[in-house]
Design an enzyme around this catalytic site. Structure first.
Site, mmCIF file in Angstrom:
data_model
loop_
_atom_site.group_PDB
_atom_site.id
_atom_site.type_symbol
_atom_site.label_atom_id
_atom_site.label_comp_id
_atom_site.label_asym_id
_atom_site.label_seq_id
_atom_site.Cartn_x
_atom_site.Cartn_y
_atom_site.Cartn_z
ATOM 1 N N ASP A 117 52.903 13.949 89.707
ATOM 2 C CA ASP A 117 53.150 15.048 88.772
ATOM 3 C C ASP A 117 54.285 15.947 89.238
ATOM 4 O O ASP A 117 55.214 16.242 88.480
ATOM 5 C CB ASP A 117 51.867 15.859 88.548
ATOM 6 C CG ASP A 117 51.126 16.176 89.852
ATOM 7 O OD1 ASP A 117 51.528 15.674 90.930
ATOM 8 O OD2 ASP A 117 50.133 16.934 89.802
ATOM 9 N N TYR A 118 54.224 16.353 90.480
ATOM 10 C CA TYR A 118 55.251 17.242 91.033
ATOM 11 C C TYR A 118 56.629 16.580 91.005
ATOM 12 O O TYR A 118 57.629 17.181 90.584
ATOM 13 C CB TYR A 118 54.863 17.614 92.465
ATOM 14 C CG TYR A 118 55.934 18.340 93.244
ATOM 15 C CD1 TYR A 118 56.137 19.707 93.064
ATOM 16 C CD2 TYR A 118 56.729 17.668 94.174
ATOM 17 C CE1 TYR A 118 57.117 20.384 93.777
ATOM 18 C CE2 TYR A 118 57.710 18.338 94.889
ATOM 19 C CZ TYR A 118 57.897 19.693 94.690
ATOM 20 O OH TYR A 118 58.865 20.347 95.391
ATOM 21 N N THR A 119 56.684 15.328 91.428
ATOM 22 C CA THR A 119 57.960 14.628 91.505
ATOM 23 C C THR A 119 58.563 14.400 90.124
ATOM 24 O O THR A 119 59.778 14.563 89.920
ATOM 25 C CB THR A 119 57.783 13.287 92.235
ATOM 26 O OG1 THR A 119 57.207 13.535 93.516
ATOM 27 C CG2 THR A 119 59.100 12.578 92.418
#
Length: 253
Positions: free
Chosen positions: A158-160
């Protein structure tokens, strides 16, 4: 515009990396708006430490109306519009590889939260900053990214994905805003030693990353902030739409 002539707004500046970036600009004589969402005490303490050229202001960057009000309050206080925006605010996230969401269980809500913080937050600040930047025919936008979409050593899906989308926005905004004298760039770090977000990382991981870099060290928030200053300074005046990886040479492409 020299650094000491700029009015800089740093989102998520009450703690961690944002705090280091705010200090770096203040050390160069810039006026600094320390934006925070929940870290009121830390943000106000930092503003007191930096003196009359610093102001702590609360706003959730995912709320467009709150961001418009944030910029209006900053301009009213300093008597001029914001010239420089550093999009550092991070949706709640912990860099703990053992506790990360796995492919078979991660939900779209996890992605949505990160896109809200990274992409929507940056869009809101840029839109709020544009009128003032255009009147000055000068603007600097620096987005904080990650080296994980080039080297996903820990697959934080998600972050990436959100940071990769932010890089795309960085490049498309650069194309549209260049004629207005506004540059838009990204500084991408790896794991930083140490921020609130990376505090959950085991020491052995820091040591492994340090050993894998040519500099044999893990980048610190202060070192990362130096690169942000470059993109705001006159020395980067012909640079826009770029992504500078600042991780001690771990990622080289």
């Amino acid at each position: 515009m020299q650094l000491n002539e700029q009015l800089v707004l740093v989102t998520g500046a009450g703690r961690g990396l944002g705090q280091a970036i705010a200090r770096a600009f203040a050390a160069q004589g810039a006026q600094v708006v320390i934006n925070y969402r929940r870290s009121r005490d830390a943000a106000e303490a930092l503003a007191a430490e930096l003196g009359p050229n610093a102001l702590a202001l609360a706003a959730d960057v995912t709320d467009a109306a709150a961001v418009q009000d944030l910029f209006a309050r900053a301009q009213a206080h300093f008597g001029r519009p914001v010239s420089t925006v550093v999009n550092n605010a991070l949706a709640d996230f912990s860099f703990n590889g053992d506790a990360r969401a796995r492919p078979d269980s991660i939900g779209w809500s996890d992605f949505a939260a990160q896109f809200e913080g990274s992409v929507r937050g940056a869009l809101n600040t840029v839109q709020a900053a544009l009128p003032g930047m255009r009147t000055q025919h000068f603007g600097r936008v620096v987005n904080v990214g990650t080296n994980l979409f080039q080297n996903p050593v820990v697959p934080y899906h998600d972050y990436t994905a959100a940071k990769a989308a932010l890089l795309s926005l960085t490049r498309t905004l650069a194309g549209d805003l260049g004629p207005d004298g506004i540059t838009v760039n990204m500084v991408s770090g790896g794991l930083l030693r140490t921020t609130d977000a990376s505090a959950a990382t085991p020491e052995a991981v820091f040591d492994y990353i340090a050993g894998a870099t040519p500099l044999r060290s893990v980048t610190t928030p202060v070192e990362f902030a130096d690169a942000v200053l470059f993109f705001a300074s006159p020395w980067s005046r012909a640079v826009t739409g770029q992504n500078l990886v600042v991780d001690g040479g771990l990622v080289r492409d």
